[in-house]
Design an enzyme around this catalytic site. Structure first.
Site, mmCIF file in Angstrom:
data_model
loop_
_atom_site.group_PDB
_atom_site.id
_atom_site.type_symbol
_atom_site.label_atom_id
_atom_site.label_comp_id
_atom_site.label_asym_id
_atom_site.label_seq_id
_atom_site.Cartn_x
_atom_site.Cartn_y
_atom_site.Cartn_z
ATOM 1 C CB ALA A 1 -0.904 0.059 1.791
ATOM 2 C CE1 TYR B 1 -4.933 0.286 6.848
ATOM 3 C CE2 TYR B 1 -5.151 -1.076 5.368
ATOM 4 C CZ TYR B 1 -5.100 -0.822 6.459
ATOM 5 O OH TYR B 1 -3.639 -1.272 7.180
HETATM 6 C C1 FMN Z 1 3.348 -8.823 6.234
HETATM 7 C C2 FMN Z 1 1.613 -8.195 5.706
HETATM 8 C C3 FMN Z 1 1.406 -6.544 4.516
HETATM 9 C C4 FMN Z 1 0.338 -6.553 4.229
HETATM 10 N N1 FMN Z 1 0.107 -5.425 3.856
HETATM 11 C C5 FMN Z 1 -1.300 -4.900 2.898
HETATM 12 C C6 FMN Z 1 -1.090 -4.195 2.249
HETATM 13 O O1 FMN Z 1 -0.165 -3.298 2.248
HETATM 14 N N2 FMN Z 1 -2.369 -3.786 1.835
HETATM 15 C C7 FMN Z 1 -2.834 -5.027 0.803
HETATM 16 O O2 FMN Z 1 -3.877 -4.600 0.830
HETATM 17 N N3 FMN Z 1 -3.035 -5.936 2.284
HETATM 18 C C8 FMN Z 1 -1.884 -6.067 2.846
HETATM 19 N N4 FMN Z 1 -1.288 -7.909 3.211
HETATM 20 C C9 FMN Z 1 -2.676 -8.413 3.434
HETATM 21 C C10 FMN Z 1 -2.309 -9.453 2.205
HETATM 22 O O3 FMN Z 1 -1.668 -8.732 0.648
HETATM 23 C C11 FMN Z 1 -2.907 -10.415 1.793
HETATM 24 O O4 FMN Z 1 -4.266 -10.376 1.752
HETATM 25 C C12 FMN Z 1 -3.665 -11.609 3.332
HETATM 26 O O5 FMN Z 1 -2.026 -11.002 4.145
HETATM 27 C C13 FMN Z 1 -4.033 -12.750 2.834
HETATM 28 O O6 FMN Z 1 -3.186 -13.690 2.139
HETATM 29 P P1 FMN Z 1 -2.182 -14.686 2.223
HETATM 30 O O7 FMN Z 1 -2.872 -15.958 3.171
HETATM 31 O O8 FMN Z 1 -1.716 -15.222 1.112
HETATM 32 O O9 FMN Z 1 -1.465 -13.969 3.405
HETATM 33 C C14 FMN Z 1 -0.214 -7.334 4.090
HETATM 34 C C15 FMN Z 1 -0.214 -9.170 4.264
HETATM 35 C C16 FMN Z 1 1.324 -9.126 5.373
HETATM 36 C C17 FMN Z 1 0.938 -10.164 5.631
#
Ligand code: FMN
Length: 383
Positions: free
Chosen positions: A66, A189
């Site tokens: 983001a 957000y």
């Molecule tokens: C370290 C970290 C930072 C994240 N930062 C963002 C972000 O900047 N923008 C966003 O839309 N989601 C963010 N997320 C959510 C991820 O994009 C994702 O939707 C969420 O982790 C679920 O997917 P996963 O099970 O593959 O981790 C973040 C997740 C993690 C683990």
């Protein structure tokens, strides 16, 4: 799954996908992930290596975290930003590197709204001390939770200013060399807080039924779409539901997605939740995939599936079953920057490796990684 359909499923995940004039080499996406490692919004070697590694790792599309459109749009002081040309110039080597490895560089633009001005997670995720904090913006002056700062209700001038910030950041995203732009409308957000009836209690043109709550996010979509080059795709990330009674429902999100499509959005990336504390979110399996499936089917717009997608075969069958068009992987990619290449190997393909890494290649056989039986000349590389 029949073996014939299984082969199809595998091929689909690894097959290119075109959005407007941009061809993704496969359908595996590095989901946006905050790194909390910038100063004054500026990227540094961490961002180059982190994002660059995932491009080397074979993902078709690599999103930045983001990226705030203004200093007040940050979640923490460590967030990336794009509020000056200097930020754009500093991002160019990163997009160049990603592109040079055959991936497509994408940027997620965001405004944190009432969830801003926090410490980094590893510093406790608390509110910043007064002297370091900034004032928070929201549709309605309701704090995210007890102990959180109360945001200011945005005036019409404030709304115009934020639209302009998104437009300027979009121009800079072009300058920086990004090819896909995603608007962050999820996770509590600013733009999600407009969409949700739990955080938007306005009685003007920007609050009320779902169409009115979507008015401000849609004005941003319209302004960004007319600024972002027509040949480049625009994605939107939604929290498809709030996981709370009285909150955003999947039916709302289907309606929002239909309108987004008519405004020129090319894909809805389907996340959920994080707009209110004490929500009832399940965890531990790909529970958000049904949202991607319903929005794809009922709003007739391409979708991205995200959340707990850890396994290559599962990712492949999400696409083969018609639930989504792209698979976004976040924590799996933190764990293993080469997730995409390993997924390809696990699905029986012979992925291209960078020449420099060719001699590391092992192959997946009978459910286990085997030392490679291939000599250097037989391993496919990008050279
Ligand atoms: C370290 C970290 C930072 C994240 N930062 C963002 C972000 O900047 N923008 C966003 O839309 N989601 C963010 N997320 C959510 C991820 O994009 C994702 O939707 C969420 O982790 C679920 O997917 P996963 O099970 O593959 O981790 C973040 C997740 C993690 C683990």
């Amino acid at each position: 799954m029949t073996s014939e359909r299984c082969a199809d499923a595998e091929a689909l995940l690894l097959r290119p996908r075109i959005f407007r004039e941009i061809e993704l080499p496969n359908r595996i996406v590095v989901a946006p992930m905050c790194q909390y490692s910038a100063e004054n919004g500026m990227p540094n070697n961490w961002h180059l290596v982190h994002l660059g590694s995932r491009a080397v790792g074979g993902a078709g599309l690599v999103f930045t975290e983001a990226t705030a459109v203004s200093p007040e749009g940050r979640i923490t002081p460590g967030d990336l930003g794009l509020w000056s040309d200097e930020h754009a110039h500093a991002m160019k080597p990163i997009t160049d590197f990603i592109s040079s490895h055959g991936s497509v560089p994408g940027i997620q633009l965001a405004h944190a709204g009432r969830r801003g001005a926090r410490k980094k997670p590893w510093d406790g995720n608390l509110g910043l001390p007064k002297e370091e904090a900034w004032s928070l913006a929201a549709p309605t002056a309701i704090a995210f939770d007890e102990g959180w700062s109360t945001p200011e209700e945005l005036s019409s001038d404030g709304l115009e200013r934020i639209i302009e910030q998104f437009v300027l950041a979009t121009k800079r995203a072009v300058l920086a060399g990004f090819k896909v732009l995603e608007l962050h409308m999820a996770h509590g957000y600013l733009l999600h807080s407009f969409l949700s009836p739990l955080s938007n209690h306005r009685r003007d043109a920007f609050g009320g039924d779902v169409r009115k709550r979507a008015e401000f996010p849609l004005r941003i979509v319209a302004a960004v779409r007319s600024t972002w080059p027509q040949d480049l795709p625009l994605f939107v990330r939604l929290s498809a539901v709030d996981w709370m009674a009285g909150g955003l429902t999947i039916e709302d999100s289907i309606e929002i997605s239909k309108i987004m499509k008519s405004f020129g959005v090319d894909l809805v990336d389907c996340s959920s939740g994080f707009n209110v504390p004490r929500e009832k979110m399940p965890a531990g399996h790909p529970f958000q995939v049904p949202f991607a499936a319903r929005i794809r089917r009922e709003a007739e717009i391409p979708t991205g599936a995200v959340g707990f997608i850890l396994d290559a075969k599962e990712a492949a069958s999400i696409l083969a079953d018609g639930h989504a068009d792209l698979v976004f992987v976040a924590r799996g990619m933190l764990h293993n920057p080469y997730w995409a290449r390993h997924a390809a190997a696990a699905l029986g393909a012979n992925p291209r490796w960078p020449t420099q890494y060719a001699r590391s290649v092992r192959h997946f056989h009978d459910g286990a990684w085997q030392p490679t039986a291939l000599g250097p000349g037989q391993i496919r590389t990008s050279a």
